[in-house]
Design a protein around this motif. Structure first.
Motif, PDB file in Angstrom:
ATOM      1  N   ASP A   1      53.964  40.486  47.262  1.00 58.22           N
ATOM      2  CA  ASP A   1      54.134  40.747  45.826  1.00 58.22           C
ATOM      3  C   ASP A   1      53.739  39.532  44.999  1.00 58.22           C
ATOM      4  OD1 ASP A   1      56.111  42.727  47.185  1.00 58.22           O
ATOM      5  OD2 ASP A   1      56.063  43.409  45.096  1.00 58.22           O
ATOM      6  N   ARG A   2      54.268  38.381  45.391  1.00 54.93           N
ATOM      7  CA  ARG A   2      53.991  37.154  44.635  1.00 54.93           C
ATOM      8  C   ARG A   2      52.503  36.808  44.649  1.00 54.93           C
ATOM      9  NH1 ARG A   2      53.209  32.277  46.571  1.00 54.93           N
ATOM     10  NH2 ARG A   2      54.042  32.864  48.620  1.00 54.93           N
ATOM     11  N   ILE A   3      51.875  36.911  45.812  1.00 55.97           N
ATOM     12  CA  ILE A   3      50.463  36.541  45.911  1.00 55.97           C
ATOM     13  C   ILE A   3      49.589  37.538  45.158  1.00 55.97           C
ATOM     14  CG2 ILE A   3      48.541  36.264  47.532  1.00 55.97           C
ATOM     15  CD1 ILE A   3      50.549  35.067  49.504  1.00 55.97           C
ATOM     16  N   LEU A   4      49.946  38.832  45.190  1.00 58.92           N
ATOM     17  CA  LEU A   4      49.193  39.826  44.431  1.00 58.92           C
ATOM     18  C   LEU A   4      49.242  39.496  42.940  1.00 58.92           C
ATOM     19  CD1 LEU A   4      47.676  42.524  44.088  1.00 58.92           C
ATOM     20  CD2 LEU A   4      49.915  43.666  44.069  1.00 58.92           C
ATOM     21  N   ILE A   5      50.434  39.235  42.412  1.00 55.56           N
ATOM     22  CA  ILE A   5      50.588  38.941  40.980  1.00 55.56           C
ATOM     23  C   ILE A   5      49.843  37.659  40.607  1.00 55.56           C
ATOM     24  CG2 ILE A   5      52.264  38.303  39.208  1.00 55.56           C
ATOM     25  CD1 ILE A   5      54.259  40.142  40.693  1.00 55.56           C
ATOM     26  N   ASN A   6      49.984  36.618  41.431  1.00 57.21           N
ATOM     27  CA  ASN A   6      49.301  35.358  41.144  1.00 57.21           C
ATOM     28  C   ASN A   6      47.788  35.507  41.179  1.00 57.21           C
ATOM     29  OD1 ASN A   6      51.730  34.052  40.803  1.00 57.21           O
ATOM     30  ND2 ASN A   6      51.766  33.176  42.869  1.00 57.21           N
ATOM     31  N   SER A   7      47.297  36.330  42.115  1.00 55.41           N
ATOM     32  CA  SER A   7      45.847  36.542  42.213  1.00 55.41           C
ATOM     33  C   SER A   7      45.319  37.252  40.975  1.00 55.41           C
ATOM     34  CB  SER A   7      45.512  37.352  43.465  1.00 55.41           C
ATOM     35  OG  SER A   7      45.890  36.658  44.643  1.00 55.41           O
ATOM     36  N   ILE A   8      46.062  38.256  40.510  1.00 55.33           N
ATOM     37  CA  ILE A   8      45.654  38.974  39.295  1.00 55.33           C
ATOM     38  C   ILE A   8      45.730  38.055  38.081  1.00 55.33           C
ATOM     39  CG2 ILE A   8      46.308  40.846  37.728  1.00 55.33           C
ATOM     40  CD1 ILE A   8      47.193  42.426  40.217  1.00 55.33           C
ATOM     41  N   LYS A   9      46.767  37.260  38.026  1.00 53.95           N
ATOM     42  CA  LYS A   9      46.944  36.347  36.895  1.00 53.95           C
ATOM     43  C   LYS A   9      45.804  35.335  36.821  1.00 53.95           C
ATOM     44  CE  LYS A   9      50.260  33.054  34.952  1.00 53.95           C
ATOM     45  NZ  LYS A   9      51.598  32.416  35.125  1.00 53.95           N
ATOM     46  N   SER A  10      45.397  34.780  37.950  1.00 50.28           N
ATOM     47  CA  SER A  10      44.363  33.746  37.942  1.00 50.28           C
ATOM     48  C   SER A  10      42.952  34.323  37.849  1.00 50.28           C
ATOM     49  CB  SER A  10      44.475  32.879  39.203  1.00 50.28           C
ATOM     50  OG  SER A  10      44.321  33.669  40.368  1.00 50.28           O
ATOM     51  N   PHE A  11      42.739  35.525  38.413  1.00 54.48           N
ATOM     52  CA  PHE A  11      41.392  36.104  38.447  1.00 54.48           C
ATOM     53  C   PHE A  11      41.114  37.020  37.256  1.00 54.48           C
ATOM     54  CE2 PHE A  11      38.261  39.180  40.335  1.00 54.48           C
ATOM     55  CZ  PHE A  11      37.230  38.275  40.500  1.00 54.48           C
ATOM     56  N   GLU A  12      42.151  37.691  36.747  1.00 51.78           N
ATOM     57  CA  GLU A  12      42.040  38.615  35.615  1.00 51.78           C
ATOM     58  C   GLU A  12      40.959  39.680  35.837  1.00 51.78           C
ATOM     59  OE1 GLU A  12      41.693  36.617  31.860  1.00 51.78           O
ATOM     60  OE2 GLU A  12      43.544  35.470  32.142  1.00 51.78           O
ATOM     61  N   PRO A  13      41.137  40.530  36.839  1.00 46.84           N
ATOM     62  CA  PRO A  13      40.115  41.548  37.147  1.00 46.84           C
ATOM     63  C   PRO A  13      40.070  42.662  36.104  1.00 46.84           C
ATOM     64  CG  PRO A  13      42.071  41.918  38.481  1.00 46.84           C
ATOM     65  CD  PRO A  13      42.295  40.626  37.741  1.00 46.84           C
ATOM     66  N   THR A  14      38.885  43.237  35.928  1.00 43.46           N
ATOM     67  CA  THR A  14      38.751  44.435  35.105  1.00 43.46           C
ATOM     68  C   THR A  14      38.767  45.693  35.964  1.00 43.46           C
ATOM     69  OG1 THR A  14      36.333  44.354  35.230  1.00 43.46           O
ATOM     70  CG2 THR A  14      37.381  43.204  33.388  1.00 43.46           C
ATOM     71  N   LEU A  15      38.579  45.512  37.271  1.00 44.59           N
ATOM     72  CA  LEU A  15      38.583  46.652  38.191  1.00 44.59           C
ATOM     73  C   LEU A  15      39.346  46.257  39.449  1.00 44.59           C
ATOM     74  CD1 LEU A  15      37.622  49.537  38.754  1.00 44.59           C
ATOM     75  CD2 LEU A  15      35.513  48.583  39.684  1.00 44.59           C
ATOM     76  N   LEU A  16      40.419  47.003  39.733  1.00 44.08           N
ATOM     77  CA  LEU A  16      41.200  46.808  40.951  1.00 44.08           C
ATOM     78  C   LEU A  16      40.773  47.867  41.959  1.00 44.08           C
ATOM     79  CD1 LEU A  16      44.838  46.229  39.657  1.00 44.08           C
ATOM     80  CD2 LEU A  16      43.531  44.628  41.037  1.00 44.08           C
ATOM     81  N   VAL A  17      40.419  47.444  43.171  1.00 42.49           N
ATOM     82  CA  VAL A  17      40.049  48.374  44.232  1.00 42.49           C
ATOM     83  C   VAL A  17      41.038  48.184  45.372  1.00 42.49           C
ATOM     84  CG1 VAL A  17      38.257  49.145  45.816  1.00 42.49           C
ATOM     85  CG2 VAL A  17      37.624  48.245  43.567  1.00 42.49           C
ATOM     86  N   PHE A  18      41.988  49.113  45.507  1.00 44.68           N
ATOM     87  CA  PHE A  18      42.979  49.046  46.579  1.00 44.68           C
ATOM     88  C   PHE A  18      42.486  49.845  47.785  1.00 44.68           C
ATOM     89  CE2 PHE A  18      45.814  47.711  43.208  1.00 44.68           C
ATOM     90  CZ  PHE A  18      46.739  46.904  43.863  1.00 44.68           C
ATOM     91  N   SER A  19      42.693  49.286  48.967  1.00 38.87           N
ATOM     92  CA  SER A  19      42.336  49.961  50.217  1.00 38.87           C
ATOM     93  C   SER A  19      43.608  50.214  51.013  1.00 38.87           C
ATOM     94  CB  SER A  19      41.364  49.092  51.027  1.00 38.87           C
ATOM     95  OG  SER A  19      41.108  49.670  52.295  1.00 38.87           O
TER      96      SER A  19
END
Length: 537
Positions: free
Chosen positions: A65-83
């Motif tokens: 959870d923490r790493i997912l949130i931090n990754s989104i916060k630092s990268f700021e994606p416009t498209l999330l692709v979950f597998s």
């Protein structure tokens, strides 16, 4: 008529704004070739687009959870692709969270009340693990989208992977509205989204809109696959070296997509399509060489079938000969291989290039049952080809998959399977041949599901994701009248020799039912040739 699939999507304004974050949800840490190939394809089409791969399967579960949130916060994606790789936990032994076969058989078939209680307690742990994983992944998806929209309000979400392709009708009820559900391959879907083109012709739908009927059965696109650029993949995937450092992972390489067969319980031919699409040999070898130069020595060819038919024997020869010609003499490799599609030259190449594991997925040693399950095997040819492989010097593990009691199992077909297995032991050696005992976990969109519905074994509207006892007993396929007999045999094997479960089951079956002649196993009488449910195609 195709759906519009646009009502819930927020268009990407320009390619320069696109930033894609691929998130592989927690699962068994198998090399995530799907997200890798997607990212590679996008990079080749749009070299300037920023991408990042986040592999939650390689991280401690308490940190995801923490790493997912931090990754989104630092990268700021416009498209999330979950597998999402897998959901069903039915497995022969040692499944995730415990042993589902032993637990279920103790509950359903054990006569000792204490064993029933033990099975129920184990089943409760499985239940907890199963639903816990589903709820956790749904939470991660929702949380990922929430945080992505916090930084990029026009962010979109795509969800794909094997689990999604199988269970999309069930998952659509619990995912955020506007989620794009991708079935099967997603390269062209991503291309069209980036170009702001209509995705109505793709095998996908938007949550909040109804998917087309039998969407999963539509043909996938024909894409020419080139060698994955692993120098680029390393630059966008921080966890890449995690799979290399241990040295014990098989690294996936795909040589083709699609499977032409119609096995009654298999979902591959539905997801990947019946048309086999071959990747150029030169591109396959280039990809292998890149990984080899990074230190990889174990390769898994991730095709649904490495040699789908006799017409593909030459392609397999070309790949293996190229491996040999490149001097990659210290590798070991494995794949799903139909043992009826070999010849002497190919058998020698397989041994020479380091095939380290041979899996024979015949399901039954009775030619009658093999036909009823629409597997397309000629068991006599399989034996002949196994002799070729043994003659070529193959001495590694041989795993023979037996899925008992699928369709019309009875004492005479059990005797035939025992006879066939003993012949395989004569060819390779009993110490090498290991029977892997499966009971099919029934999946939607298969012919076995249609058969179950037609015969009244399943009710329309059943939930294939359910692990409740009244559903699990039907989905872990072991119908009567032979169900109790297999339950008894398997429970005795677990009690007497759980560390050699497969061989023990075969010995107990021979003890209780005997053994037929090999000729009986290889022969189908005219009266025993009924046709399975009509094809879905």
């Amino acid at each position: 008529m195709k759906a519009n699939l646009t009502s819930e999507l927020k268009p990407i304004r320009s390619k320069s704004e696109v930033k894609i974050l691929y998130v592989r949800l927690p699962c068994n840490p198998i090399f995530p070739i799907g997200p890798i190939y997607l990212a590679d394809h996008v990079h080749k089409c749009f070299p300037k687009i920023q991408q990042l791969i986040l592999d939650l399967a390689s991280l401690p579960i308490l940190d995801v959870d923490r790493i997912l949130i931090n990754s989104i916060k630092s990268f700021e994606p416009t498209l999330l692709v979950f597998s999402w790789r897998d959901i069903q936990i039915y497995a022969p032994v040692d499944g995730r969270g415990g042993n589902p076969l032993q637990n279920s058989f103790e509950v359903f078939y054990a006569r000792n009340p204490l064993k029933k209680i033990r099975g129920a307690l184990g089943g409760f742990q499985l239940l907890k693990s199963h639903y816990g994983e589903i709820w956790r992944n749904q939470r991660l998806i929702k949380k990922g989208l929430k945080y992505a929209k916090k930084y990029k309000p026009n962010a979109n979400l795509i969800l794909g992977g094997g689990a999604v392709s199988v269970f999309y009708n069930q998952l659509k009820k619990s995912l955020p509205k506007g989620t794009i559900i991708s079935l099967g391959e997603g390269e062209l879907l991503l291309e069209k989204l980036i170009r702001n083109e209509s995705i109505a012709d793709e095998r996908c739908f938007v949550v909040g809109e109804s998917p087309r009927e039998k969407l999963i059965h539509e043909k996938p696109n024909n894409i020419i696959k080139t060698a994955c650029d692993y120098s680029y993949i390393q630059s966008i995937w921080p966890e890449f070296k995690w799979y290399l450092d241990g040295g014990d992972f098989y690294i996936g390489v795909q040589t083709k997509r699609g499977c032409p067969h119609n096995c009654c319980y298999c979902i591959y031919t539905v997801i990947e399509g019946k048309k086999v699409r071959i990747n150029p040999v030169s591109e396959v070898i280039q990809e292998i060489k890149q990984l080899y130069n990074l230190g990889v020595r174990g390769f898994w060819f991730t095709d649904a079938q490495f040699i789908p038919s006799r017409g593909h024997i030459q392609n397999a020869k070309d790949i293996l000969q190229a491996i040999h010609d490149e001097g990659l003499n210290d590798i070991h490799w494995a794949a799903y291989i139909r043992a009826d599609n070999l010849d002497e030259e190919l058998a020698e190449l397989m041994v020479r290039t380091g095939m380290s594991y041979f899996e024979i997925g015949i399901t039954s040693g009775s030619q009658e049952l093999v036909r009823k399950m629409r597997m397309g095997y000629n068991l006599k040819t399989v034996l002949k080809n196994c002799e070729l492989l043994a003659k070529a010097g193959f001495k590694a593990q041989v795993s023979v998959n037996y899925s008992f009691n699928v369709i019309d199992e009875r004492p005479e077909t059990i005797r035939q399977t025992v006879a066939y297995h003993r012949e395989l032991e004569k060819i390779f050696g009993a110490d090498i041949v290991e029977p892997s005992i499966f009971f099919i976990g029934l999946q939607p969109h298969t012919l076995l599901e249609e058969y179950g519905l037609e015969k009244g074994l399943l009710k329309p509207g059943y939930n294939p994701m359910s692990l409740m006892p009244w559903t699990a007993r039907k989905l872990l396929w072991n119908p009567e009248p032979m169900g109790k007999e297999f339950g008894r045999i398997c429970l005795e094997a677990f009690d007497t020799n759980p560390n050699d479960f497969g061989r023990t089951v075969m010995n107990l079956l021979e003890r209780d039912y005997g053994i037929s002649s090999l000729n009986e196993a290889l022969t189908v009488e005219a009266k025993n040739r009924p046709v399975l449910a009509k094809s879905l195609r």
